[in-house]
Write a protein that holds these residues in place. Structure first.
Motif, PDB file in Angstrom:
ATOM      1  N   LEU A 114       6.624  -6.255  -1.997  1.00  0.00           N
ATOM      2  CA  LEU A 114       5.601  -6.955  -1.220  1.00  0.00           C
ATOM      3  C   LEU A 114       5.875  -8.450  -1.154  1.00  0.00           C
ATOM      4  N   ARG A 162       0.305 -14.636  -2.200  1.00  0.00           N
ATOM      5  CA  ARG A 162       0.798 -13.310  -2.549  1.00  0.00           C
ATOM      6  C   ARG A 162       2.319 -13.200  -2.565  1.00  0.00           C
ATOM      7  N   ARG A 175       4.232  -2.456   1.118  1.00  0.00           N
ATOM      8  CA  ARG A 175       3.659  -1.938  -0.126  1.00  0.00           C
ATOM      9  C   ARG A 175       4.258  -0.580  -0.513  1.00  0.00           C
ATOM     10  N   HIS A 176       4.176   0.404   0.396  1.00  0.00           N
ATOM     11  CA  HIS A 176       4.664   1.747   0.097  1.00  0.00           C
ATOM     12  C   HIS A 176       5.422   2.320   1.279  1.00  0.00           C
ATOM     13  N   TYR A 231       5.354  -4.880 -10.750  1.00  0.00           N
ATOM     14  CA  TYR A 231       4.829  -5.796  -9.744  1.00  0.00           C
ATOM     15  C   TYR A 231       4.923  -7.255 -10.185  1.00  0.00           C
ATOM     16  N   SER A 291      -3.158   0.659   1.613  1.00  0.00           N
ATOM     17  CA  SER A 291      -2.754   0.976   0.245  1.00  0.00           C
ATOM     18  C   SER A 291      -1.730   2.093   0.152  1.00  0.00           C
ATOM     19  N   HIS A 339       6.541  -3.115  -5.619  1.00  0.00           N
ATOM     20  CA  HIS A 339       5.293  -2.353  -5.604  1.00  0.00           C
ATOM     21  C   HIS A 339       5.507  -0.850  -5.668  1.00  0.00           C
ATOM     22  N   GLN A 340       6.674  -0.385  -5.267  1.00  0.00           N
ATOM     23  CA  GLN A 340       6.933   1.052  -5.257  1.00  0.00           C
ATOM     24  C   GLN A 340       8.419   1.303  -5.458  1.00  0.00           C
ATOM     25  N   ASN A 396       2.439  -1.669   5.388  1.00  0.00           N
ATOM     26  CA  ASN A 396       2.364  -3.089   5.040  1.00  0.00           C
ATOM     27  C   ASN A 396       0.960  -3.457   4.590  1.00  0.00           C
ATOM     28  N   GLU A 397       0.874  -4.153   3.455  1.00  0.00           N
ATOM     29  CA  GLU A 397      -0.427  -4.511   2.888  1.00  0.00           C
ATOM     30  C   GLU A 397      -0.997  -5.801   3.457  1.00  0.00           C
ATOM     31  N   THR A 431       3.422  -0.733 -11.241  1.00  0.00           N
ATOM     32  CA  THR A 431       2.454  -0.122 -10.339  1.00  0.00           C
ATOM     33  C   THR A 431       2.884   1.244  -9.818  1.00  0.00           C
ATOM     34  N   TYR A 463      -6.746  -4.141   3.566  1.00  0.00           N
ATOM     35  CA  TYR A 463      -5.508  -4.072   2.801  1.00  0.00           C
ATOM     36  C   TYR A 463      -5.042  -2.621   2.705  1.00  0.00           C
TER      37      TYR A 463
END
Length: 346
Positions: A166, A143, A196-197, A108, A249, A150-151, A211-212, A94, A247
């Protein structure tokens, strides 16, 4: 706000499996920031995230497919041209970043970071040189059953690579050692937050994790000398608790470090966050519509004057003019890009 150089080109990733054109090349208007599509290539499936070489002549893309791959493109023409065959990495990559003569991919589905060496001409080696597998899980029953990298990105000093997971509610600080990419330390965040990022403050001593699984931003100190990330607290990125899906991003920071912007899918808004001088007490000041539906990515151009939202489900990239005093973006236009997923500038 300090204004930097004006970008001449933008590169847009998209999901070919959802009708996207692949890697799109666009011209950037110097005054308005408006995008004009010049060409596109679908040579690689689902190029969902992109990164440019420092020279700007090579563009790297993940192929976010079950098999997973990295690809390199030459950028000298109106349509990017594939520079060699894609290189297999982990499942469903991702994100990617350049680090210490390699391109790193955050995978991911397989929960790992893969390193692919770069040649002197910027092309990718035929095979990956190392892979760092994440382990662990989190409390979310769907999840967070396992790791989900994720990153991945290099810190401002260039000494460390940082991966955000994540699935394990953690950030890993990594570096190259005798055995390839190795773990330096893992930093735990709040269980169930679903990081997430991450973005670093331009000053290099603060980091902000979006945070997602809860619409919050975790504020952290960053010490590049010994690769230490220190969580300080969380800030909601929405003014009210949403009734439906929300969510987050992407998070980006102004070139002068005065503002942060986050995007949240579902509520389809961009949040404006003002930073204090130290960067320890961010303050949510406004939210504005993202200009479409399901903003997967945000990007601020190098000049610091324009903000771009890649709206995946409405199939467009919307650009905004940033108020230099308040940081609030005002919609200025959009261009159609089906299944848009990211924007980078050259």
């Amino acid at each position: 706000m300090v204004v930097g150089r004006q970008a001449e080109r933008a590169y847009i990733g998209s999901f070919t499996g959802a009708g996207g054109p692949g890697v799109v090349t666009a011209a950037v208007a110097p005054d308005t920031g408006a995008l004009t599509v010049l060409g596109a290539t679908d040579a690689v499936a689902d190029p969902s995230y992109l990164a440019l070489s420092p020279s700007g002549d090579t563009l790297y893309a993940v192929s976010e497919t079950p098999d997973g791959a990295l690809a390199a493109f030459r950028t000298g023409k109106e349509t990017a041209e594939l520079a060699g065959p894609p290189v297999p990495v982990g499942s469903a990559p991702t994100h990617l970043a350049l680090y210490d003569g390699h391109v790193l991919a955050a995978n991911y589905r397989s929960g790992s970071v893969t390193a692919v060496p770069l040649g002197a001409d910027g092309t990718l080696a035929a095979t990956a040189s190392s892979e760092l597998r994440h382990t662990g899980s989190g409390p979310h029953p769907q999840r967070q059953q396992g790791p989900h990298a994720h990153q991945v990105l290099a810190d401002p000093s260039g000494r460390w690579a940082v991966s955000v997971d994540l699935g394990t509610d953690s950030v890993r600080v990594c570096a190259f050692g005798d055995d390839g990419l190795t773990l330096h330390r893992e930093v735990a965040l709040r269980p169930g937050s679903g990081p997430r990022h991450l973005v670093f403050h331009p000053r290099g001593d603060r980091a902000y994790v979006l945070n997602e699984l809860s619409p919050t931003l975790t504020v952290c100190t960053w010490d590049a000398a010994d690769g230490t990330l220190g969580p300080l607290g969380e800030l909601p990125v929405l003014a009210e608790t949403p009734e439906g899906d929300a969510y987050p991003s992407e998070v980006v920071v102004a070139p002068d470090g005065r503002f942060l912007w986050t995007a949240t899918r579902g509520t389809d808004v961009i949040s404006v966050i003002a930073l204090d001088e130290e960067g320890d007490a961010p303050r949510l000041t406004a939210t504005v519509p993202c200009g479409g539906h399901w903003p997967r990515d945000l990007a601020v151009d190098p000049s610091g004057r324009h903000l771009y939202a890649a709206n995946e489900r409405s199939g467009d990239v919307t650009w905004f003019t940033i108020d230099q005093e308040t940081g609030i973006p005002s919609r200025a236009g959009s261009v159609e890009v089906p299944a848009a997923s990211c924007v980078v500038f050259g």
